[in-house]
Design a protein around this motif. Sequence first.
Motif, PDB file in Angstrom:
ATOM      1  N   SER A   1       0.843  -1.217   0.000  1.00 19.03           N
ATOM      2  CA  SER A   1       0.000   0.000   0.000  1.00 19.03           C
ATOM      3  C   SER A   1       0.868   1.253   0.000  1.00 19.03           C
ATOM      4  O   SER A   1       0.580   2.228  -0.695  1.00 19.03           O
ATOM      5  CB  SER A   1      -0.890   0.064   1.249  1.00 19.03           C
ATOM      6  N   GLU A   2       1.934   1.214   0.796  1.00 20.76           N
ATOM      7  CA  GLU A   2       2.832   2.364   0.861  1.00 20.76           C
ATOM      8  C   GLU A   2       3.544   2.597  -0.473  1.00 20.76           C
ATOM      9  O   GLU A   2       3.717   3.741  -0.909  1.00 20.76           O
ATOM     10  CB  GLU A   2       3.860   2.163   1.985  1.00 20.76           C
ATOM     11  N   MET A   3       3.947   1.506  -1.113  1.00 22.20           N
ATOM     12  CA  MET A   3       4.623   1.635  -2.416  1.00 22.20           C
ATOM     13  C   MET A   3       3.642   2.235  -3.441  1.00 22.20           C
ATOM     14  O   MET A   3       4.013   3.109  -4.232  1.00 22.20           O
ATOM     15  CB  MET A   3       5.144   0.276  -2.885  1.00 22.20           C
ATOM     16  N   VAL A   4       2.396   1.779  -3.392  1.00 18.21           N
ATOM     17  CA  VAL A   4       1.378   2.290  -4.334  1.00 18.21           C
ATOM     18  C   VAL A   4       1.097   3.768  -4.028  1.00 18.21           C
ATOM     19  O   VAL A   4       1.012   4.602  -4.928  1.00 18.21           O
ATOM     20  CB  VAL A   4       0.087   1.436  -4.245  1.00 18.21           C
ATOM     21  N   ARG A   5       0.988   4.094  -2.756  1.00 19.52           N
ATOM     22  CA  ARG A   5       0.694   5.484  -2.368  1.00 19.52           C
ATOM     23  C   ARG A   5       1.759   6.437  -2.899  1.00 19.52           C
ATOM     24  O   ARG A   5       1.458   7.521  -3.409  1.00 19.52           O
ATOM     25  CB  ARG A   5       0.632   5.580  -0.821  1.00 19.52           C
ATOM     26  N   ALA A   6       3.029   6.026  -2.794  1.00 18.46           N
ATOM     27  CA  ALA A   6       4.130   6.925  -3.169  1.00 18.46           C
ATOM     28  C   ALA A   6       4.323   7.025  -4.681  1.00 18.46           C
ATOM     29  O   ALA A   6       4.966   7.955  -5.171  1.00 18.46           O
ATOM     30  CB  ALA A   6       5.427   6.438  -2.521  1.00 18.46           C
TER      31      ALA A   6
ATOM     32  N   ILE B   1       5.204  -0.836 -10.017  1.00 16.41           N
ATOM     33  CA  ILE B   1       5.595  -1.351  -8.697  1.00 16.41           C
ATOM     34  C   ILE B   1       6.229  -2.717  -8.963  1.00 16.41           C
ATOM     35  O   ILE B   1       5.617  -3.560  -9.632  1.00 16.41           O
ATOM     36  CB  ILE B   1       4.339  -1.587  -7.816  1.00 16.41           C
ATOM     37  N   VAL B   2       7.432  -2.956  -8.456  1.00 15.07           N
ATOM     38  CA  VAL B   2       8.124  -4.223  -8.726  1.00 15.07           C
ATOM     39  C   VAL B   2       8.506  -4.890  -7.391  1.00 15.07           C
ATOM     40  O   VAL B   2       9.170  -4.272  -6.551  1.00 15.07           O
ATOM     41  CB  VAL B   2       9.393  -3.994  -9.578  1.00 15.07           C
TER      42      VAL B   2
ATOM     43  N   SER C   1       5.405  -7.579 -11.154  1.00 12.73           N
ATOM     44  CA  SER C   1       5.248  -6.125 -11.255  1.00 12.73           C
ATOM     45  C   SER C   1       3.866  -5.781 -11.779  1.00 12.73           C
ATOM     46  O   SER C   1       3.203  -6.609 -12.411  1.00 12.73           O
ATOM     47  CB  SER C   1       6.306  -5.544 -12.195  1.00 12.73           C
ATOM     48  N   GLY C   2       3.454  -4.561 -11.494  1.00 15.99           N
ATOM     49  CA  GLY C   2       2.178  -4.088 -12.004  1.00 15.99           C
ATOM     50  C   GLY C   2       2.169  -2.566 -12.039  1.00 15.99           C
ATOM     51  O   GLY C   2       3.015  -1.918 -11.406  1.00 15.99           O
ATOM     52  N   THR C   3       1.211  -2.026 -12.783  1.00 16.35           N
ATOM     53  CA  THR C   3       1.109  -0.572 -12.953  1.00 16.35           C
ATOM     54  C   THR C   3       0.049  -0.014 -12.014  1.00 16.35           C
ATOM     55  O   THR C   3      -1.038  -0.598 -11.880  1.00 16.35           O
ATOM     56  CB  THR C   3       0.719  -0.265 -14.415  1.00 16.35           C
ATOM     57  N   VAL C   4       0.367   1.121 -11.378  1.00 12.57           N
ATOM     58  CA  VAL C   4      -0.620   1.801 -10.519  1.00 12.57           C
ATOM     59  C   VAL C   4      -1.717   2.360 -11.418  1.00 12.57           C
ATOM     60  O   VAL C   4      -1.429   3.066 -12.400  1.00 12.57           O
ATOM     61  CB  VAL C   4       0.053   2.943  -9.727  1.00 12.57           C
TER      62      VAL C   4
END
Length: 261
Positions: free
Chosen positions: A128-133, A140-141, A255-258
């Motif tokens: 969640s933190e990685m997505v938030r930033a 995100i990997v 990995s995926g894209t926000v």
Amino acid sequence: MSLDDGYVNADYLKKMAERARSLKELSYQHMAITPGMTLIDVGCGPGVDTPALAQLTGVNGRVIGIDSDAAMLAEADKVIAGNELSTIIEHREGSATELPLENNSVDACRAERLLQVLSPDVEQQVVSEMVRATKPGGRIVLVDTDWGSASVDFSDGELERRLLTFFAREMRPNGFAGRRLYSLCHQHQLCEIQLDTIPFVEHSYEESPLAEWLITTALQQNIINEDEANAWRGELMTKQQKRSFYSCVNLVIVSGTVPEC
Ligand SMILES: C[S@@+](CC[C@H](N)C(=O)[O-])C[C@H]1O[C@@H](n2cnc3c(N)ncnc32)[C@H](O)[C@@H]1O
């Protein structure tokens, strides 16, 4: 984590980085890096990725390595001293569960072999933190080991399973992290999810975490007896001397894209 926590110390991570260079390169490809991007490496350890990321984003980009261990960060700073791109690299102390970053402030974010050293209870929060930033559209990997997939060529299959199950369940806080990454990315509604699972083969018994650290801990916790420890060490050292030692474990890159909205 302190520098002497089992085999996860700065020297081991640097050695491992050399051997896993092609896996690391593949994880950078998952980040879809273009010049000028701001990139984050969460749980950056002793700076084994930040210089390579700086090469890819170039002089107009920025690379921030975040780690909770000040000693690791000091090693990381030593690695970049004198590097021509050191001005765009920053090693910053902080926690993966509360990243010291603004919302939507970075273009791509990676975390390698971080989740296996954390409790499974916090893995959702870390992602969640990685997505938030990360900005919408950014990658995100996640890279991690599936210790539950580890195998060693050893004559007593029951003892091999007992030791490797103990390692995955008890000696890693989240030994099954690797196999969980794919569903974690789905749970966080990332788009364009990509998956690579890569077998990591080891031919040196002594350099493996499945050597003295494992049998000493298993002895202390009465998982094995002295005879079994001697059998493990004796057979596998002999195999190493004869260049026939074989162990294998899966490393998983997801990995995926926000999403944009
Ligand atoms: C197994 S090492 C991997 C280091 C590096 N990513 C690599 O590929 O070699 C895990 C790293 O995560 C860091 N770490 C552990 N808990 C953390 C937390 N809560 N927040 C940030 N970093 C953490 C450790 O200090 C260590 O450097």
